[in-house]
Design a protein around this motif. Structure first.
Motif, mmCIF file in Angstrom:
data_model
loop_
_atom_site.group_PDB
_atom_site.id
_atom_site.type_symbol
_atom_site.label_atom_id
_atom_site.label_comp_id
_atom_site.label_asym_id
_atom_site.label_seq_id
_atom_site.Cartn_x
_atom_site.Cartn_y
_atom_site.Cartn_z
ATOM 1 N N THR A 168 12.417 -7.044 19.975
ATOM 2 C CA THR A 168 11.053 -7.529 20.597
ATOM 3 C C THR A 168 9.666 -7.118 19.869
ATOM 4 O O THR A 168 9.677 -5.828 19.598
ATOM 5 C CB THR A 168 11.042 -6.981 22.067
ATOM 6 O OG1 THR A 168 12.099 -7.375 22.638
ATOM 7 C CG2 THR A 168 9.862 -7.873 22.736
ATOM 8 N N ILE A 169 8.780 -7.798 19.596
ATOM 9 C CA ILE A 169 7.637 -7.637 19.226
ATOM 10 C C ILE A 169 6.610 -7.717 20.175
ATOM 11 O O ILE A 169 6.339 -9.030 20.536
ATOM 12 C CB ILE A 169 7.239 -8.230 17.717
ATOM 13 C CG1 ILE A 169 8.210 -8.054 16.715
ATOM 14 C CG2 ILE A 169 5.976 -7.737 17.137
ATOM 15 C CD1 ILE A 169 8.278 -8.611 15.304
ATOM 16 N N ASP A 170 5.589 -6.992 20.459
ATOM 17 C CA ASP A 170 4.529 -7.095 21.192
ATOM 18 C C ASP A 170 3.145 -7.619 20.491
ATOM 19 O O ASP A 170 2.608 -6.898 19.647
ATOM 20 C CB ASP A 170 4.109 -5.892 22.108
ATOM 21 C CG ASP A 170 3.145 -6.179 22.995
ATOM 22 O OD1 ASP A 170 2.383 -7.360 22.863
ATOM 23 O OD2 ASP A 170 2.641 -5.254 23.696
ATOM 24 N N MET A 171 3.172 -8.905 20.217
ATOM 25 C CA MET A 171 1.974 -9.229 19.559
ATOM 26 C C MET A 171 0.436 -8.944 19.781
ATOM 27 O O MET A 171 -0.311 -9.412 19.285
ATOM 28 C CB MET A 171 2.349 -10.985 19.194
ATOM 29 C CG MET A 171 3.253 -11.300 18.194
ATOM 30 S SD MET A 171 3.647 -10.418 17.007
ATOM 31 C CE MET A 171 2.412 -11.014 15.988
ATOM 32 N N SER A 172 0.222 -8.700 21.133
ATOM 33 C CA SER A 172 -0.885 -8.293 21.279
ATOM 34 C C SER A 172 -1.248 -7.045 20.827
ATOM 35 O O SER A 172 -2.323 -6.627 21.019
ATOM 36 C CB SER A 172 -0.957 -8.179 22.961
ATOM 37 O OG SER A 172 0.042 -7.065 23.373
ATOM 38 N N ARG A 173 -0.169 -6.213 20.310
ATOM 39 C CA ARG A 173 -0.838 -5.011 19.579
ATOM 40 C C ARG A 173 -0.595 -5.255 17.821
ATOM 41 O O ARG A 173 -0.879 -4.138 17.259
ATOM 42 C CB ARG A 173 0.170 -3.728 20.188
ATOM 43 C CG ARG A 173 -0.313 -3.460 21.556
ATOM 44 C CD ARG A 173 0.760 -2.675 22.023
ATOM 45 N NE ARG A 173 1.398 -1.345 21.607
ATOM 46 C CZ ARG A 173 2.282 -0.628 21.992
ATOM 47 N NH1 ARG A 173 3.185 -1.143 22.937
ATOM 48 N NH2 ARG A 173 2.777 0.174 21.050
ATOM 49 N N CYS A 174 0.268 -6.048 17.504
ATOM 50 C CA CYS A 174 0.465 -6.221 16.060
ATOM 51 C C CYS A 174 -0.753 -6.542 15.294
ATOM 52 O O CYS A 174 -1.681 -7.073 15.988
ATOM 53 C CB CYS A 174 1.368 -7.197 15.912
ATOM 54 S SG CYS A 174 1.789 -7.585 13.920
ATOM 55 N N ILE A 175 -0.911 -5.720 14.375
ATOM 56 C CA ILE A 175 -2.139 -5.809 13.377
ATOM 57 C C ILE A 175 -1.995 -6.623 12.327
ATOM 58 O O ILE A 175 -2.484 -6.668 11.087
ATOM 59 C CB ILE A 175 -2.828 -4.346 13.044
ATOM 60 C CG1 ILE A 175 -1.792 -3.529 12.376
ATOM 61 C CG2 ILE A 175 -3.471 -3.869 14.182
ATOM 62 C CD1 ILE A 175 -2.570 -2.262 11.748
ATOM 63 N N PHE A 176 -0.607 -7.176 12.154
ATOM 64 C CA PHE A 176 -0.508 -8.047 10.999
ATOM 65 C C PHE A 176 -0.478 -7.361 9.657
ATOM 66 O O PHE A 176 -1.081 -7.976 8.637
ATOM 67 C CB PHE A 176 -1.185 -9.255 10.848
ATOM 68 C CG PHE A 176 -0.853 -10.132 12.133
ATOM 69 C CD1 PHE A 176 0.048 -11.159 12.200
ATOM 70 C CD2 PHE A 176 -1.819 -9.974 13.228
ATOM 71 C CE1 PHE A 176 0.421 -11.785 13.258
ATOM 72 C CE2 PHE A 176 -1.693 -10.773 14.473
ATOM 73 C CZ PHE A 176 -0.501 -11.642 14.590
ATOM 74 N N CYS A 177 -0.103 -5.985 9.660
ATOM 75 C CA CYS A 177 -0.062 -5.227 8.311
ATOM 76 C C CYS A 177 0.909 -5.549 7.317
ATOM 77 O O CYS A 177 0.858 -5.177 6.277
ATOM 78 C CB CYS A 177 -0.013 -3.839 8.686
ATOM 79 S SG CYS A 177 1.551 -3.158 9.599
ATOM 80 N N GLY A 178 1.994 -6.268 7.917
ATOM 81 C CA GLY A 178 3.206 -6.454 7.155
ATOM 82 C C GLY A 178 4.030 -5.482 6.716
ATOM 83 O O GLY A 178 4.876 -5.542 5.825
ATOM 84 N N PHE A 179 3.765 -4.094 7.105
ATOM 85 C CA PHE A 179 4.845 -2.775 6.757
ATOM 86 C C PHE A 179 6.203 -3.159 7.195
ATOM 87 O O PHE A 179 7.252 -2.957 6.589
ATOM 88 C CB PHE A 179 4.438 -1.660 7.678
ATOM 89 C CG PHE A 179 3.063 -1.249 6.918
ATOM 90 C CD1 PHE A 179 2.256 -1.621 5.809
ATOM 91 C CD2 PHE A 179 2.550 0.062 7.378
ATOM 92 C CE1 PHE A 179 1.221 -1.137 5.349
ATOM 93 C CE2 PHE A 179 1.378 0.677 7.023
ATOM 94 C CZ PHE A 179 0.794 -0.102 5.968
ATOM 95 N N CYS A 180 6.260 -3.961 8.327
ATOM 96 C CA CYS A 180 7.979 -4.183 8.889
ATOM 97 C C CYS A 180 8.448 -5.101 7.837
ATOM 98 O O CYS A 180 9.710 -4.511 7.387
ATOM 99 C CB CYS A 180 7.950 -4.754 10.170
ATOM 100 S SG CYS A 180 6.764 -6.446 10.297
ATOM 101 N N GLU A 181 7.761 -6.065 7.360
ATOM 102 C CA GLU A 181 8.572 -6.742 6.121
ATOM 103 C C GLU A 181 8.624 -5.938 5.045
ATOM 104 O O GLU A 181 9.724 -5.984 4.249
ATOM 105 C CB GLU A 181 7.584 -7.821 5.892
ATOM 106 C CG GLU A 181 8.254 -8.771 4.636
ATOM 107 C CD GLU A 181 7.253 -10.022 4.375
ATOM 108 O OE1 GLU A 181 6.191 -9.773 4.320
ATOM 109 O OE2 GLU A 181 7.697 -11.204 4.007
ATOM 110 N N GLU A 182 7.715 -4.969 4.645
ATOM 111 C CA GLU A 182 7.689 -4.384 3.534
ATOM 112 C C GLU A 182 8.856 -3.396 3.420
ATOM 113 O O GLU A 182 9.726 -2.972 2.267
ATOM 114 C CB GLU A 182 6.602 -3.690 2.977
ATOM 115 C CG GLU A 182 5.472 -4.576 2.264
ATOM 116 C CD GLU A 182 4.244 -3.582 1.974
ATOM 117 O OE1 GLU A 182 4.586 -2.479 1.526
ATOM 118 O OE2 GLU A 182 3.131 -4.076 2.256
#
Ligand code: SF4
Ligand code: SF4
Length: 154
Positions: A96-110
């Motif tokens: 689960t990802i809580d998009m209300s807190r995500c800052i779209f930094c992309g670290f998860c992908e990296e």
């Protein structure tokens, strides 16, 4: 009031000056778009909502529940639930990802060692219900249609 001000008032000078600026911009190229009828052209490295990627041949998730993305996320908005079989193989139960807190930094992908999570070009998340910001495993898997387009373009 001086003579200069009186002449300006009598000739509506300031109004005409303002209208000339409006007229100048009315004739130039428009940069606004009529969203949602029109969509913005995104930069190639735009980071929108994440997707979980499945193997196109087997349909299985690339994710092996290593929890690295959950650990690295600076907003702590990823929650992973996993289980382990008798032979020690981990499998992903919930993601689960809580998009209300995500800052779209992309670290998860990296950080992902298996290219199992990617940022996509999908940015359309407007909603009236805050619960919709909790992106489930199923939602993230379905969102890979946006990722696939992106991956093909690379
Ligand atoms: S983009 Fe950044 S903040 Fe959002 S889920 Fe990934 S690591 Fe966390
Ligand atoms: S880093 Fe990649 S493989 Fe590890 S839990 Fe996250 S998505 Fe799955």
């Amino acid at each position: 009031m001086g003579l200069k001000d009186a002449i300006k008032k009598a000739t509506f000078f300031e109004i005409l000056q303002g209208m000339s600026v409006t007229g100048k911009y009315a004739a130039t190229k428009k940069f606004t778009i009529e969203y949602p009828k029109e969509k913005s052209i995104l930069f190639p490295r735009f980071r929108g909502t994440q997707a979980l990627i499945t193997n196109p041949d087997t349909g299985e998730l690339n994710c092996d529940a290593c929890h690295l993305c959950e650990t690295v996320c600076p907003s702590q908005c990823i929650t992973i639930e996993s289980s382990e079989s008798a032979d020690g193989k981990k499998s992903l139960d919930e993601f689960t990802i809580d998009m209300s807190r995500c800052i779209f930094c992309g670290f998860c992908e990296e950080v992902c060692p298996r290219a199992a999570i990617v940022m996509t070009a999908n940015y359309e998340l407007s909603t009236y219900d805050k619960d919709d910001f909790l992106l489930t495993k199923e939602w993230l898997i379905a969102n890979q249609v946006h990722a696939r387009k992106e991956l093909k373009a690379r």
